[in-house]
Design an enzyme around this catalytic site. Structure first.
Site, PDB file in Angstrom:
ATOM      1  CB  SER A 128      -1.231 -60.438  -4.012  1.00 24.35           C
ATOM      2  OG  SER A 128      -2.284 -59.442  -3.191  1.00 24.35           O
ATOM      3  CE1 TYR A 141      -4.596 -64.464  -4.704  1.00 23.28           C
ATOM      4  CE2 TYR A 141      -4.652 -62.848  -2.899  1.00 23.28           C
ATOM      5  CZ  TYR A 141      -4.501 -63.131  -4.355  1.00 23.28           C
ATOM      6  OH  TYR A 141      -3.968 -62.222  -5.323  1.00 23.28           O
TER       7      TYR A 141
END
Length: 259
Positions: A128, A141
């Site tokens: 990501s 995350y």
């Protein structure tokens, strides 16, 4: 080939795209019904279970070898949230963020590497832009996705001599069910619909839009293809240009005339 997180989003798009190109696909995910829905469209092998649980992989690998004879490629898309700043992140939330985003990739890679070595195959890990920079209040995350880059580089270094290529794809905003859920807070705060929320979060993205799952699947397809035969250990951003924006200069952007 094998795809984790294949029941929805980028994983589903990868499975369908590659199947349409003639690949035989094994579908890994926790939701059997979702996998079976995808399998009906691509004649895939359903492997229902948690990719982050090492105990599931022996059975998965046996079924893959029986059905396909081996593996040429793996795309590890399984992941999840990890919301909250550090002080608001419980032990359980921290563990789940690492498990869903990092452990799932590690156990997938470790289990599949023997088959990939046999065929000098390719592994793609889905990171990501949170692998490269920190967003607000996504401690778990961000940490897990940063570690995913390190995992991909370590695998590329150790298994390149065996002909195995490993790369990491880092998307920005992608229209997926997980992203839709993440935008619910903005939608509620601004009293706007989902399309407006996506426009809001991509206002400063050079392409001014989120990606589709199909666009990210195309990047993954390139990386496992023969055309990328010299590409390994790389991090490919697929973020509409958001990672090239010089954030401190954004106030000056408002002074520039529209193109």
């Amino acid at each position: 080939m094998l795809v984790t997180g294949a029941g929805s989003g980028i994983g589903e798009a990868c499975a369908l795209r590659l199947a349409s190109q003639g690949w035989q696909v094994a579908l890994v995910g926790r939701r059997r019904a979702a996998l079976e829905r995808v399998a009906q469209r691509c004649d895939g092998l359903v492997l229902a279970g948690d990719a982050a649980d090492s105990a599931t992989w022996a059975g998965f690998i046996e079924r893959v070898r029986t059905r396909f004879g081996g593996l040429d490629a793996v795309i590890a898309c399984a992941g999840g949230h990890g919301l909250g700043a550090a002080e608001q992140t419980s032990d359980g939330a921290w563990g789940e963020a690492l498990r869903s985003n990092l452990d799932s990739a590690f156990h997938t890679a470790r289990a599949c590497l023997p088959l990939l070595r046999e065929r000098r195959g390719s592994l793609v890990l889905l990171g990501s832009i949170a692998s490269l920079a920190a967003g607000p209040e996504v401690c778990g995350y961000t940490t897990a996705k940063h570690a995913l880059v390190g995992l991909s580089r370590s695998l590329a270094r150790d298994y390149g001599p065996f002909g195995v290529r490993v790369n990491c794809v880092c998307p920005g905003w992608v229209r997926t069910p997980m992203a839709d859920q993440e935008l619910q807070t903005l939608m509620a705060h601004y009293q706007e619909d989902l399309d407006a929320a996506y426009r809001r979060v991509t206002t400063d993205v050079p392409l001014r839009r989120p990606a589709s799952s199909v666009e990210i699947a195309a990047v993954c397809q390139f990386l496992i293809s023969a055309e990328a035969s010299i590409v390994t250990g790389t991090v490919i951003t697929a973020d509409g240009g958001s990672s090239v924006v010089d954030v401190p200069t954004l106030p000056f952007t408002r002074l520039e005339p529209s193109a």
